[in-house]
Design an enzyme around this catalytic site. Structure first.
Site, PDB file in Angstrom:
ATOM      1  N   SER A 111      -8.936 -24.919 -23.670  1.00  0.00           N
ATOM      2  CA  SER A 111      -9.147 -25.019 -22.224  1.00  0.00           C
ATOM      3  C   SER A 111      -9.561 -26.449 -21.869  1.00  0.00           C
ATOM      4  O   SER A 111      -8.833 -27.391 -22.166  1.00  0.00           O
ATOM      5  CB  SER A 111     -10.196 -23.987 -21.772  1.00  0.00           C
ATOM      6  OG  SER A 111     -10.266 -23.916 -20.368  1.00  0.00           O
ATOM      7  N   GLU A 206      -0.399 -23.840 -22.516  1.00  0.00           N
ATOM      8  CA  GLU A 206      -0.858 -22.536 -22.039  1.00  0.00           C
ATOM      9  C   GLU A 206      -1.676 -22.775 -20.779  1.00  0.00           C
ATOM     10  O   GLU A 206      -2.085 -23.889 -20.503  1.00  0.00           O
ATOM     11  CB  GLU A 206      -1.674 -21.808 -23.114  1.00  0.00           C
ATOM     12  CG  GLU A 206      -2.963 -22.524 -23.554  1.00  0.00           C
ATOM     13  CD  GLU A 206      -4.140 -22.310 -22.629  1.00  0.00           C
ATOM     14  OE1 GLU A 206      -4.287 -21.183 -22.079  1.00  0.00           O
ATOM     15  OE2 GLU A 206      -4.916 -23.262 -22.416  1.00  0.00           O
ATOM     16  N   HIS A 276      -5.619 -18.119 -23.138  1.00  0.00           N
ATOM     17  CA  HIS A 276      -6.996 -17.866 -22.720  1.00  0.00           C
ATOM     18  C   HIS A 276      -7.421 -16.423 -23.009  1.00  0.00           C
ATOM     19  O   HIS A 276      -8.534 -16.032 -22.685  1.00  0.00           O
ATOM     20  CB  HIS A 276      -7.164 -18.154 -21.225  1.00  0.00           C
ATOM     21  CG  HIS A 276      -7.563 -19.567 -20.928  1.00  0.00           C
ATOM     22  ND1 HIS A 276      -6.737 -20.645 -21.151  1.00  0.00           N
ATOM     23  CD2 HIS A 276      -8.711 -20.094 -20.427  1.00  0.00           C
ATOM     24  CE1 HIS A 276      -7.348 -21.764 -20.790  1.00  0.00           C
ATOM     25  NE2 HIS A 276      -8.554 -21.457 -20.349  1.00  0.00           N
TER      26      HIS A 276
END
Length: 306
Positions: A111, A206, A276
Site C-alpha cells: 500500500s 494493485e 489489499h
C-alpha cells in the site's frame, strides 16, 4: 546490480513501526506473538504506541525520526511496517539512507509502503519485500499461505507462485526485475525523486477503493510518462472495492487495464494474488523474476543468479 539485504536467522530482531497511518496497538499483538514463534525478537517503534487523534500514527517529524532510528540501528535486521494508509510521501525526502546503504535490511509492507519500495529501488538499487503487514496475522491469518510466504522470504527461500488462467490474460514469457506496488502511489511518484523505472521490468500493480475513472486516469498517467511502453511483462493483482459514478464508466478495472496495454505485446496476467485483501503473496521487489503466462495458468518465479 541489486543489493539483497541479508536473510534472517533465528534470534534476529525485526522492528515494527507505523510510518504512515494510525493503527491501534491491540491489532498488532498477534503479529508480535507470531514473529516470536518464528524465532525472532521484536523491537517496537514509538509510532506503534501512538495515541494520535489524527489520521496519521503521529506527526511527520515523529514518524520520520522513528523510521530513521530503525534504518540506522544495526541490531535490527528487518523493518515491518504495521500498516500503510498514507503518509510516507510526507517524510521520504527527509530520510537519510547513508547508513542503511552500508548495512541494508529488509523493508516490509505494501500500500503506502510502495513509496519506500520505489525509493529504495530507484535511488539505491536495494531489494525490499512487498508483503503482508500486521493485520494479515489477525483472525488466524498467520496460518495462511500468504503470511507463510513472508516467513519463507525472510529466510531466503526462492519464491515461486502460481495462479489460475483468465481469458483476459495475454500469453507469453518474460524475464526482468520485479517492481511495482499500489497503482495510486506509482502514479503519484511519477516525476519525483522516487519515480520507479520500469523499462525491461516485470511490473506488478494493485489497488483498493478507487473510482473506475480514476483507475483509467492513473493508467493514462503511467502510459503518457512512458512507464508501460517497454515493460517486459505486467502482473495485475487485485483491484478490490472499486467504485463507480452515478453515470457508469462503462468498463471494469481489468478491462480498463486491458485497454491501456492493448497496443503492446508483453505478457499480461490478471487476478494475481497480490492485493489489499488477505490474498497477498510476499514479492521480492527489485529482484530478477520469470513470468510465464499460458493456457495452463500463470507462474511467477524468482531467478536465483549463480
Amino acid at each position: 546490480m541489486i543489493t539483497i539485504p541479508p536473510y534472517l536467522q533465528k534470534g534476529d530482531t525485526i522492528g515494527l513501526l507505523a510510518p504512515a497511518g494510525f493503527m491501534p496497538f491491540e491489532k498488532i499483538h498477534t503479529c508480535i506473538d507470531v514473529l516470536g514463534d518464528w524465532g525472532y525478537s521484536v523491537a517496537l517503534g514509538e509510532t506503534v504506541h501512538s495515541h494520535s487523534d489524527t489520521y496519521f500514527s503521529s506527526t511527520d517529524e515523529e514518524r520520520c525520526a522513528d523510521l530513521q532510528r530503525m534504518l540506522d540501528d544495526d541490531h535490527i535486521k528487518a523493518i515491518l511496517c504495521v500498516r500503510g494508509g498514507y503518509g510516507v510521501s510526507r517524510i521520504i525526502d527527509k530520510l537519510s539512507f547513508k547508513n542503511f546503504k552500508k548495512s541494508p535490511k529488509w523493508i516490509i509492507g505494501y500500500s503506502d509502503i510502495t513509496v519506500l519500495h520505489a525509493h529504495l529501488y530507484r535511488k539505491h538499487k536495494i531489494a525490499s519485500l512487498h508483503a503482508p503487514m500486521a493485520a494479515a496475522f489477525n483472525d488466524e491469518g498467520f496460518m495462511s499461505p500468504y503470511v507463510a510466504s513472508l516467513r519463507s522470504a525472510l529466510t531466503g527461500e526462492t519464491s515461486s507462485f502460481r495462479c489460475e488462467p483468465l481469458q483476459l490474460n495475454r500469453t507469453g514469457e518474460a524475464e526482468g526485475n520485479l517492481v511495482g506496488g499500489n497503482l495510486t502511489l506509482l502514479a503519484h511518484l511519477v516525476g519525483t525523486a522516487s519515480d520507479l523505472p520500469t523499462k525491461n521490468k516485470i511490473l506488478f500493480i494493485e489497488d483498493v477503493g478507487e473510482y473506475l475513472y480514476n483507475i483509467d486516469r492513473m493508467l493514462l498517467q503511467l502510459k503518457r510518462s512512458g512507464k508501460l511502453k517497454k515493460l517486459a511483462g505486467l502482473v495485475v493483482g487485485g483491484f478490490t472495492d472499486v467504485k463507480d459514478t452515478e453515470r457508469p464508466f462503462g468498463a471494469t478495472a481489468y478491462e480498463i487495464i486491458q485497454d491501456a496495454v492493448k497496443e503492446y505485446d508483453f505478457p499480461v496476467c490478471y487476478n494475481f494474488p497480490v492485493s489489499h485483501t488477505n490474498e497477498n503473496y510476499a514479492l521480492k521487489n527489485g529482484l530478477p523474476h520469470k513470468l510465464v503466462v499460458d493456457e495452463a495458468g500463470v507462474r511467477l518465479s524468482e531467478i536465483v543468479e549463480k
